[in-house]
Scaffold this motif. Structure first.
Motif, PDB file in Angstrom:
ATOM      1  N   GLY A 160       0.448  -1.470   0.442  1.00  0.00           N
ATOM      2  CA  GLY A 160      -0.553  -0.070  -0.167  1.00  0.00           C
ATOM      3  C   GLY A 160       0.888   1.398  -0.225  1.00  0.00           C
ATOM      4  N   PHE A 161       0.316   2.707  -0.258  1.00  0.00           N
ATOM      5  CA  PHE A 161       1.584   3.812  -0.062  1.00  0.00           C
ATOM      6  C   PHE A 161       1.156   4.414   1.076  1.00  0.00           C
ATOM      7  CE2 PHE A 161       0.775   2.172  -4.019  1.00  0.00           C
ATOM      8  CZ  PHE A 161       1.614   2.957  -4.847  1.00  0.00           C
ATOM      9  N   VAL A 162       1.401   5.419   0.997  1.00  0.00           N
ATOM     10  CA  VAL A 162       1.699   6.327   2.032  1.00  0.00           C
ATOM     11  C   VAL A 162       1.927   7.682   1.653  1.00  0.00           C
ATOM     12  CG1 VAL A 162       2.187   7.617   4.301  1.00  0.00           C
ATOM     13  CG2 VAL A 162       2.358   5.341   3.794  1.00  0.00           C
ATOM     14  N   SER A 163       0.653   9.176   2.225  1.00  0.00           N
ATOM     15  CA  SER A 163       1.361  10.155   1.513  1.00  0.00           C
ATOM     16  C   SER A 163       1.026  11.232   2.334  1.00  0.00           C
ATOM     17  CB  SER A 163       0.053  10.335   0.512  1.00  0.00           C
ATOM     18  OG  SER A 163      -0.609  10.778   0.103  1.00  0.00           O
ATOM     19  N   LEU A 164       1.736  12.333   2.303  1.00  0.00           N
ATOM     20  CA  LEU A 164       1.950  13.323   2.916  1.00  0.00           C
ATOM     21  C   LEU A 164       1.995  14.236   2.377  1.00  0.00           C
ATOM     22  CD1 LEU A 164       4.027  12.364   6.126  1.00  0.00           C
ATOM     23  CD2 LEU A 164       2.420  12.077   6.330  1.00  0.00           C
ATOM     24  N   ILE A 165       1.327  15.381   2.945  1.00  0.00           N
ATOM     25  CA  ILE A 165       1.366  16.754   1.581  1.00  0.00           C
ATOM     26  C   ILE A 165       1.322  17.928   3.101  1.00  0.00           C
ATOM     27  CG2 ILE A 165       0.286  18.690   0.349  1.00  0.00           C
ATOM     28  CD1 ILE A 165      -1.784  16.358  -1.090  1.00  0.00           C
ATOM     29  N   GLY A 200       8.794  20.871   5.307  1.00  0.00           N
ATOM     30  CA  GLY A 200       8.249  19.920   4.387  1.00  0.00           C
ATOM     31  C   GLY A 200       9.911  19.133   3.417  1.00  0.00           C
ATOM     32  N   ARG A 201      10.997  20.200   3.871  1.00  0.00           N
ATOM     33  CA  ARG A 201      12.307  19.500   3.413  1.00  0.00           C
ATOM     34  C   ARG A 201      13.130  18.015   3.647  1.00  0.00           C
ATOM     35  NH1 ARG A 201      16.363  24.855   4.713  1.00  0.00           N
ATOM     36  NH2 ARG A 201      13.740  25.793   4.797  1.00  0.00           N
ATOM     37  N   GLU A 202      12.147  18.104   5.305  1.00  0.00           N
ATOM     38  CA  GLU A 202      12.912  17.087   5.581  1.00  0.00           C
ATOM     39  C   GLU A 202      12.230  15.356   5.194  1.00  0.00           C
ATOM     40  OE1 GLU A 202      11.706  18.251   9.778  1.00  0.00           O
ATOM     41  OE2 GLU A 202      14.045  19.175   9.757  1.00  0.00           O
ATOM     42  N   LEU A 203      10.326  16.121   4.711  1.00  0.00           N
ATOM     43  CA  LEU A 203       9.973  14.489   4.645  1.00  0.00           C
ATOM     44  C   LEU A 203      11.019  13.194   3.668  1.00  0.00           C
ATOM     45  CD1 LEU A 203       6.050  15.870   3.606  1.00  0.00           C
ATOM     46  CD2 LEU A 203       7.400  15.181   5.847  1.00  0.00           C
ATOM     47  N   VAL A 217       8.317  12.764  -5.006  1.00  0.00           N
ATOM     48  CA  VAL A 217       8.279  14.045  -4.883  1.00  0.00           C
ATOM     49  C   VAL A 217       7.365  15.143  -5.409  1.00  0.00           C
ATOM     50  CG1 VAL A 217       9.513  15.852  -3.007  1.00  0.00           C
ATOM     51  CG2 VAL A 217      10.585  13.572  -2.822  1.00  0.00           C
ATOM     52  N   GLU A 218       6.729  15.490  -5.217  1.00  0.00           N
ATOM     53  CA  GLU A 218       6.634  16.911  -5.795  1.00  0.00           C
ATOM     54  C   GLU A 218       6.228  17.992  -5.108  1.00  0.00           C
ATOM     55  OE1 GLU A 218       4.102  16.291  -9.008  1.00  0.00           O
ATOM     56  OE2 GLU A 218       3.409  14.299  -9.178  1.00  0.00           O
ATOM     57  N   PHE A 274       5.174  19.938  -0.258  1.00  0.00           N
ATOM     58  CA  PHE A 274       5.682  19.545  -0.654  1.00  0.00           C
ATOM     59  C   PHE A 274       4.673  17.961  -0.593  1.00  0.00           C
ATOM     60  CE2 PHE A 274       8.802  22.011   0.480  1.00  0.00           C
ATOM     61  CZ  PHE A 274       9.506  22.282  -0.677  1.00  0.00           C
ATOM     62  N   MET A 275       4.398  17.593  -1.585  1.00  0.00           N
ATOM     63  CA  MET A 275       4.145  16.083  -1.432  1.00  0.00           C
ATOM     64  C   MET A 275       4.653  14.898  -1.438  1.00  0.00           C
ATOM     65  SD  MET A 275       2.914  12.716  -2.856  1.00  0.00           S
ATOM     66  CE  MET A 275       3.208  13.267  -4.649  1.00  0.00           C
ATOM     67  N   VAL A 276       5.009  14.218  -0.124  1.00  0.00           N
ATOM     68  CA  VAL A 276       5.502  12.962  -1.171  1.00  0.00           C
ATOM     69  C   VAL A 276       5.127  11.575  -0.355  1.00  0.00           C
ATOM     70  CG1 VAL A 276       7.557  11.479   0.200  1.00  0.00           C
ATOM     71  CG2 VAL A 276       7.527  14.443   0.116  1.00  0.00           C
ATOM     72  N   ALA A 277       4.722  10.413  -1.453  1.00  0.00           N
ATOM     73  CA  ALA A 277       4.439   9.741  -1.147  1.00  0.00           C
ATOM     74  C   ALA A 277       5.459   7.905  -1.686  1.00  0.00           C
ATOM     75  CB  ALA A 277       3.493   8.979  -2.375  1.00  0.00           C
ATOM     76  N   GLY A 278       5.116   7.348  -0.743  1.00  0.00           N
ATOM     77  CA  GLY A 278       6.215   5.936  -0.734  1.00  0.00           C
ATOM     78  C   GLY A 278       5.152   4.589  -0.667  1.00  0.00           C
ATOM     79  N   LYS A 279       6.125   3.558  -1.113  1.00  0.00           N
ATOM     80  CA  LYS A 279       5.281   2.438  -1.023  1.00  0.00           C
ATOM     81  C   LYS A 279       5.280   1.144   0.522  1.00  0.00           C
ATOM     82  CE  LYS A 279       4.403  -1.420  -3.681  1.00  0.00           C
ATOM     83  NZ  LYS A 279       4.602  -2.196  -5.237  1.00  0.00           N
TER      84      LYS A 279
END
Length: 283
Positions: A160-165, A200-203, A217-218, A274-279
């Motif tokens: 599954g996926f985890v995302s943060l904005i 944001g820069r640490e994600l 990362v976007e 920043f949007m960061v997503a990972g699996k």
């Protein structure tokens, strides 16, 4: 937002301080924060990152999704529409007042969304519960962001996926003329009004250190809506003055120029998000 005069935020009774989000139920003006959440949610930069997160996490009918730190449920409702009819979205927030508002808004929509109160750093869910877990504008206020991300990973199924904005508060800009004054006020706000002003820069590093893979990362520059957010800029100037970072005379100049630019429809301010997503690893 209620104002004594539309072009004079220095006399506005609305007070927006991001630090209040740490314990929003204790704020006397919760409705002001609810209104500012609606305004912020509509900004183009935020909407672009929300879409990027949805695409990256492959949100589709049938999935189970956790909206951690759901606030008043704006994204919870959007996600519920995407996973309907067979999926489900759970909105979690620490604020009972925000949850009351979220339930009120969702009550007539007949969507697969539920809400509950809980701590982002100790999620009240079993491991491997959700296909996707996400948070937005939550991590700046947490004592332990790594623990909160670890919890999001724990409750997400393998694969599954985890995302943060999330924002980086040192990227805030405002077009006032005194550069030295702007730097003093904005740096003070970044360092003292949130627990994690640089989150944001640490994600990206945080995602990788917690074992997430295929990290994407976007970034987007979010342009503030001037009238809605001018009380925030007035408030951070006042906080800087109260802490003797700037003088009373500098505060007067800060407030006056905001008023003048707002009246002339020339106030311009931004922040980078920043949007960061990972699996989550399988196996």
């Amino acid at each position: 937002m209620a104002k004594t005069g539309p072009s004079d935020p220095s006399r506005d009774q609305t007070r927006i301080n991001v630090k209040a989000f740490e314990q929003i139920d204790e704020a006397a003006n919760v409705q002001d924060y609810i209104r500012i959440l609606d305004v912020f949610d509509s900004l183009d930069g935020i909407q672009r990152l929300k879409k990027a997160a949805i695409d990256r996490c492959r949100i589709r009918p049938g999935l189970s999704v956790l909206d951690n730190g759901c606030g008043i449920g704006l994204e919870t409702i959007r996600l519920a529409r995407l996973v309907a009819p067979s999926g489900k979205v759970t909105g979690l927030d620490y604020s009972l007042k925000f949850l009351d508002e979220a339930r009120r808004r969702a009550s007539r929509l007949e969507l697969p969304a539920t809400y509950q109160q809980g701590d982002a750093q100790q999620l009240p869910f079993s491991s491997r519960t959700f296909d996707v877990s996400r948070s937005e504008r939550l991590f700046p206020y947490l004592i332990d962001p790594k623990q909160a991300l670890t919890e999001l990973i724990r409750v997400t199924k393998p694969g599954g996926f985890v995302s943060l904005i999330e924002p980086d508060f040192e990227t805030v800009t405002i077009n006032l003329s005194d550069r030295g004054l702007v730097r003093k006020v904005l740096h003070f706000d970044c360092d003292h009004h949130t627990k994690n002003g640089w989150i944001g820069r640490e994600l990206p590093r945080l995602f990788k250190s917690c074992g997430l893979i295929d990290v994407a990362v976007e970034a987007d520059v979010v342009v503030f809506e001037p009238a809605g957010f001018s009380p925030y800029f007035v408030e951070i100037g006042r906080a800087a003055a109260q802490n003797q970072v700037i003088t009373a005379q500098e505060l007067t100049g800060w407030e006056e120029e905001i008023r003048q630019l707002l009246a002339a429809n020339e106030l311009f301010a931004t922040i980078s998000y920043f949007m960061v997503a990972g699996k989550v690893r399988e196996g």
